[in-house]
Design a protein around this motif. Structure first.
Motif, PDB file in Angstrom:
ATOM      1  N   SER A  85      32.173  18.532  42.406  1.00  0.00           N
ATOM      2  CA  SER A  85      31.336  19.606  42.937  1.00  0.00           C
ATOM      3  C   SER A  85      30.406  20.124  41.859  1.00  0.00           C
ATOM      4  N   GLY A  86      29.354  20.750  42.295  1.00  0.00           N
ATOM      5  CA  GLY A  86      28.388  21.268  41.337  1.00  0.00           C
ATOM      6  C   GLY A  86      27.529  22.360  41.926  1.00  0.00           C
ATOM      7  N   VAL A  87      26.972  23.178  41.025  1.00  0.00           N
ATOM      8  CA  VAL A  87      26.035  24.224  41.440  1.00  0.00           C
ATOM      9  C   VAL A  87      24.862  24.198  40.458  1.00  0.00           C
ATOM     10  N   ASN A  88      23.683  24.359  40.970  1.00  0.00           N
ATOM     11  CA  ASN A  88      22.502  24.539  40.129  1.00  0.00           C
ATOM     12  C   ASN A  88      21.924  25.893  40.428  1.00  0.00           C
ATOM     13  N   GLN A  89      21.800  26.715  39.407  1.00  0.00           N
ATOM     14  CA  GLN A  89      21.027  27.938  39.578  1.00  0.00           C
ATOM     15  C   GLN A  89      20.409  28.250  38.231  1.00  0.00           C
ATOM     16  N   HIS A  90      19.240  28.849  38.276  1.00  0.00           N
ATOM     17  CA  HIS A  90      18.531  28.995  37.013  1.00  0.00           C
ATOM     18  C   HIS A  90      19.282  29.918  36.051  1.00  0.00           C
ATOM     19  N   GLY A  91      19.802  31.010  36.586  1.00  0.00           N
ATOM     20  CA  GLY A  91      20.479  31.949  35.702  1.00  0.00           C
ATOM     21  C   GLY A  91      21.842  32.359  36.233  1.00  0.00           C
ATOM     22  N   VAL A  92      22.679  32.905  35.325  1.00  0.00           N
ATOM     23  CA  VAL A  92      23.971  33.468  35.725  1.00  0.00           C
ATOM     24  C   VAL A  92      24.055  34.863  35.116  1.00  0.00           C
ATOM     25  N   ALA A  93      24.460  35.862  35.931  1.00  0.00           N
ATOM     26  CA  ALA A  93      24.537  37.241  35.433  1.00  0.00           C
ATOM     27  C   ALA A  93      25.758  37.411  34.536  1.00  0.00           C
ATOM     28  N   ILE A  94      25.526  37.954  33.382  1.00  0.00           N
ATOM     29  CA  ILE A  94      26.598  38.112  32.392  1.00  0.00           C
ATOM     30  C   ILE A  94      27.705  39.027  32.920  1.00  0.00           C
ATOM     31  N   ASP A  95      27.320  40.087  33.648  1.00  0.00           N
ATOM     32  CA  ASP A  95      28.328  41.021  34.160  1.00  0.00           C
ATOM     33  C   ASP A  95      29.317  40.346  35.114  1.00  0.00           C
ATOM     34  N   ASP A  96      28.826  39.349  35.826  1.00  0.00           N
ATOM     35  CA  ASP A  96      29.733  38.642  36.743  1.00  0.00           C
ATOM     36  C   ASP A  96      30.824  37.912  35.970  1.00  0.00           C
ATOM     37  N   ILE A  97      30.431  37.325  34.852  1.00  0.00           N
ATOM     38  CA  ILE A  97      31.421  36.590  34.055  1.00  0.00           C
ATOM     39  C   ILE A  97      32.482  37.556  33.540  1.00  0.00           C
ATOM     40  N   HIS A  98      32.036  38.702  33.080  1.00  0.00           N
ATOM     41  CA  HIS A  98      32.991  39.710  32.602  1.00  0.00           C
ATOM     42  C   HIS A  98      33.894  40.165  33.741  1.00  0.00           C
ATOM     43  N   GLY A  99      33.283  40.478  34.866  1.00  0.00           N
ATOM     44  CA  GLY A  99      34.056  40.999  36.002  1.00  0.00           C
ATOM     45  C   GLY A  99      35.088  40.014  36.475  1.00  0.00           C
ATOM     46  N   ALA A 100      34.667  38.787  36.604  1.00  0.00           N
ATOM     47  CA  ALA A 100      35.548  37.803  37.209  1.00  0.00           C
ATOM     48  C   ALA A 100      36.712  37.431  36.328  1.00  0.00           C
ATOM     49  N   THR A 101      36.553  37.578  35.018  1.00  0.00           N
ATOM     50  CA  THR A 101      37.674  37.205  34.161  1.00  0.00           C
ATOM     51  C   THR A 101      38.577  38.387  33.870  1.00  0.00           C
ATOM     52  N   GLY A 102      38.360  39.467  34.569  1.00  0.00           N
ATOM     53  CA  GLY A 102      39.351  40.534  34.506  1.00  0.00           C
ATOM     54  C   GLY A 102      38.973  41.688  33.616  1.00  0.00           C
ATOM     55  N   VAL A 103      37.796  41.659  33.015  1.00  0.00           N
ATOM     56  CA  VAL A 103      37.430  42.735  32.108  1.00  0.00           C
ATOM     57  C   VAL A 103      36.774  43.888  32.868  1.00  0.00           C
ATOM     58  N   GLY A 104      36.103  43.578  33.913  1.00  0.00           N
ATOM     59  CA  GLY A 104      35.355  44.590  34.650  1.00  0.00           C
ATOM     60  C   GLY A 104      36.233  45.594  35.370  1.00  0.00           C
ATOM     61  N   VAL A 105      35.606  46.591  35.937  1.00  0.00           N
ATOM     62  CA  VAL A 105      36.328  47.611  36.695  1.00  0.00           C
ATOM     63  C   VAL A 105      37.039  46.920  37.860  1.00  0.00           C
ATOM     64  N   GLY A 106      38.256  47.334  38.140  1.00  0.00           N
ATOM     65  CA  GLY A 106      38.932  46.771  39.307  1.00  0.00           C
ATOM     66  C   GLY A 106      39.873  45.645  38.967  1.00  0.00           C
ATOM     67  N   GLY A 107      39.990  45.335  37.690  1.00  0.00           N
ATOM     68  CA  GLY A 107      41.026  44.375  37.302  1.00  0.00           C
ATOM     69  C   GLY A 107      40.602  42.941  37.506  1.00  0.00           C
ATOM     70  N   LEU A 108      41.495  42.211  38.139  1.00  0.00           N
ATOM     71  CA  LEU A 108      41.385  40.773  38.294  1.00  0.00           C
ATOM     72  C   LEU A 108      40.002  40.334  38.771  1.00  0.00           C
ATOM     73  N   GLN A 109      39.501  41.050  39.733  1.00  0.00           N
ATOM     74  CA  GLN A 109      38.171  40.744  40.229  1.00  0.00           C
ATOM     75  C   GLN A 109      37.621  42.047  40.790  1.00  0.00           C
ATOM     76  N   VAL A 110      36.343  42.187  40.730  1.00  0.00           N
ATOM     77  CA  VAL A 110      35.779  43.439  41.224  1.00  0.00           C
ATOM     78  C   VAL A 110      35.463  43.367  42.708  1.00  0.00           C
ATOM     79  N   GLY A 111      35.954  42.350  43.347  1.00  0.00           N
ATOM     80  CA  GLY A 111      35.715  42.256  44.774  1.00  0.00           C
ATOM     81  C   GLY A 111      34.440  41.500  45.097  1.00  0.00           C
ATOM     82  N   LEU A 112      33.732  41.101  44.079  1.00  0.00           N
ATOM     83  CA  LEU A 112      32.492  40.357  44.308  1.00  0.00           C
ATOM     84  C   LEU A 112      32.765  38.871  44.357  1.00  0.00           C
ATOM     85  N   ILE A 113      33.711  38.492  43.570  1.00  0.00           N
ATOM     86  CA  ILE A 113      33.941  37.077  43.365  1.00  0.00           C
ATOM     87  C   ILE A 113      35.145  36.653  44.192  1.00  0.00           C
TER      88      ILE A 113
END
Lengths: 98, 520
Positions: free
Chosen positions: B417-445
């Motif tokens: 599988s693969g995805v192409n997108q020009h950019g990735v938001a840095i906050d998403d990476i933080h959120g998804a790996t458990g650093v962001g508000v809400g723990g494990l995931q912020v509900g976005l991912i």
């Protein structure tokens, strides 16, 4: 804007076509089938089950659930798979024989 | 008696007087014969009296006898009547007894015979009532081992070495044969915290043979994966294919209304189906390029300000009786506004094929996200192709039967599988790996996209996943997955202000995931 217009038109066309087709069809909430009808459905269901029910996940065998649960499940699966109505009736009759 | 005697004496005296009066005239010639006659008369009278007396007695005794006979006769009659009615009653009782006997016999045979399943089903159905309820869903316990090989500058870079537990109870409630309510709750527990979610809550209303309405919060009916492959026990892998994971191309769910149905156009098995829907529209974690697209229940869904419409058609060309397997070919489109009238347009095609021990599926998805004028555009593509084969029929010569029976339960799998997108938001990476508000995931991912690897968030992420599933039962499975992340160089990471840094080359990660899951 143009894109929106096209999709809206498409949406409305599909809905209207559906309503027209639907009003021609017989009611879903059929009475309990006659003996022959039941036999036909069970036979058809036994053919459909290994193919239709294996398509998205492993086929769940008839013995797993009670007849009333199959009534619910097949409604649910009919929705997910958009299974034709008579096929869904056949599947539920087959699954309830267990 | 004395009166009678008095009377007879008087009669006698009267006769004597009469005779004595007449006597002087005739005395001379008939004195002697008269006296004899008198005597005779008297004795005759006496005799007559006695006879009369006797007759009376006889009559009386006869009367008594008659009376006695009469009473006897009525008694006999009554007795006969009684006898007759007793006889009748006896007859009735015998009949009743016979009937009771027959009933007892039939009851006995019923009791002796095992209850027919249909009888039991209808009895049980009556016991349950017409509103039925069921809890289904799934539970899964898994372990992720994702040792990071290198760091990305400035990005949180967590090594995952952790247990997870996922519990997703689903409630089905069916108040009538044309309406079903489905609701699902989800709790995920892991090292970085706990996440709870309500992924599904909708009514499914059957209108007729060709139309159903779904109203509420539902999996996006776009393509195949979200709606039909995302449950833990259904997905053959532990993780989601890249375009349906942390870098989703279309939103995973929607609040809105669907109209859907299917029909047979040819032989049995040759079906076509449609789904059209409208909803609250897509939302993004941020307004910057590369921000993760989310479902309508995301905690940070502050960017939705439009509606969406979508349509999907699926086509099944193979007739069942040809035994060629089942092939599905689908096409979907999903269009909506995400913020201030900015468009999000997407389309995709998908297929799945199943025949005997083989199953294959794949999907191609493309999306265009219109951006505010100060940002570059944000287009995305994603795909996956997957195949699995049950070792059902494999008998390794020389292996003991027991071992072969274990092998029969194995399903080796491969997925690219693969995805192409020009950019990735840095906050998403933080959120998804458990650093962001809400723990494990912020509900976005979507949590099924998570393995912890930053290679997942590469602008040009690629992944080969190898799987080996051990099937205990059709919905009980122990899944093992080895991920080889092969991100391409290029693209940018985007901060919350929109500043971008080139991603450069991204380290290739490897991850191992193992999961035991049960579908209820």
């Amino acid at each position: 804007m143009r894109k929106l217009f096209i999709t809206r038109k498409l949406f409305v066309t599909i809905v209207l076509a559906g309503v027209a087709l639907g009003s021609l069809s017989r009611p879903v909430f059929a009475q309990a089938p006659s003996k022959e009808e039941k036999r036909r459905l069970i036979l058809k269901g036994s053919k459909l089950w290994p193919v239709y029910c294996n398509q998205c996940h492993n086929a769940r065998p008839p013995g797993e659930k009670a007849p009333y649960e199959w009534d619910q499940e097949i409604m649910h699966m009919r929705m997910l798979g958009n299974i034709p109505a008579d096929d869904a009736r056949a599947l539920v009759e087959y699954l309830k024989t267990r | 008696m004395s009166a009678e005697r008095l009377f007879s004496t008087f009669l006698f005296a009267f006769a004597v007087a009469a005779l004595s009066l007449a006597g002087p005239a005739r005395a001379a010639d008939s004195d002697g014969t008269d006296a004899v006659a008198m005597k005779q008369i008297r004795s005759e009278i006496r005799q007559m009296r006695e006879e009369r007396k006797r007759d009376r007695e006889v009559i009386r005794s006869l009367e008594i006898k008659v009376q006695q006979l009469e009473t006897k006769d009525s008694k006999v009659q009554a007795g006969t009547q009684q006898l007759q009615s007793t006889d009748q009653k006896l007859k009735e009782t015998t009949l009743e007894l016979q009937q009771t006997n027959a009933r007892v016999k039939s009851l006995q045979t019923k009791v002796d015979a095992p209850i027919a399943p249909s009888q039991f089903a209808s009895d049980f159905g009556r016991y349950l009532g017409s509103h039925t309820f069921q809890i289904t869903g799934a539970a899964g316990f898994n372990f992720v081992y994702d040792q990071q090989s290198g760091a990305l500058d400035g990005l949180h870079h967590a090594t995952q070495n952790t247990f997870f537990f996922n519990f997703e109870p689903m409630f089905l409630y069916r108040p009538a044969d044309w309406i079903l309510f489905e609701g699902e709750l989800e709790g995920s527990f892991g090292q970085a915290g706990t996440a709870v979610d309500l992924p599904l809550a909708d009514f499914q209303i059957t209108l007729n043979d060709y139309m159903m309405i779904v109203a509420g919060l539902f999996d996006q009916p776009f393509g195949d994966w979200y709606e039909n492959q995302s449950p833990m026990w259904v997905n053959r892998f532990v993780s989601a294919p890249l375009p349906f994971g942390v870098e989703a191309v279309v939103p995973p769910s929607e609040i809105g209304l669907q109209l859907r149905g299917g029909l047979q156009w040819g032989d049995l098995g040759q079906d076509v189906d449609y789904t059209v829907w409208g909803g609250n529209g897509p939302n993004f974690s941020e307004s910057v390029p590369g921000a993760a697209i989310g479902g309508p229940t995301a905690i940070a869904s502050s960017l939705t300000n439009g509606k969406s419409i979508g349509a999907r058609v699926r086509f099944y060309p193979l007739p069942l009786d040809e035994h060629l397997g089942r092939l599905e070919l689908g096409a979907s489109t999903y269009n909506g506004k995400w913020m201030n009238g900015h468009w999000f347009n997407s389309w995709g095609v998908d297929f799945n094929y199943f025949n005997g021990n083989l199953q294959m599926r794949g999907e191609w998805v493309q999306a265009y996200r219109q951006m505010p004028s100060n940002f570059s555009q944000d287009n995305r593509q994603g795909w996956y192709l997957q195949a699995g084969y049950f070792l059902n029929g494999l008998n390794v010569p020389g292996f003991p039967d027991k071992l072969n029976s274990y092998i029969h339960r194995l399903e080796p799998l491969v997925r690219y599988s693969g995805v192409n997108q020009h950019g990735v938001a840095i906050d998403d990476i933080h959120g998804a790996t458990g650093v962001g508000v809400g723990g494990l995931q912020v509900g976005l991912i979507p949590d099924f996209g998570l393995s912890g690897s930053p290679a997942l968030f590469a602008p040009h992420s690629r992944e080969v996943a190898l799987g080996l599933d051990y099937w205990v039962a059709p919905s009980i499975v122990w899944q093992n997955e080895f991920d080889i992340e092969l991100p391409r160089a290029g693209g940018v990471f985007v901060s919350s202000t929109g500043a971008s840094t080139p991603a450069g080359s991204i380290p290739n990660d490897h991850a191992f995931l193992t999961q035991f899951t049960v579908g209820f």
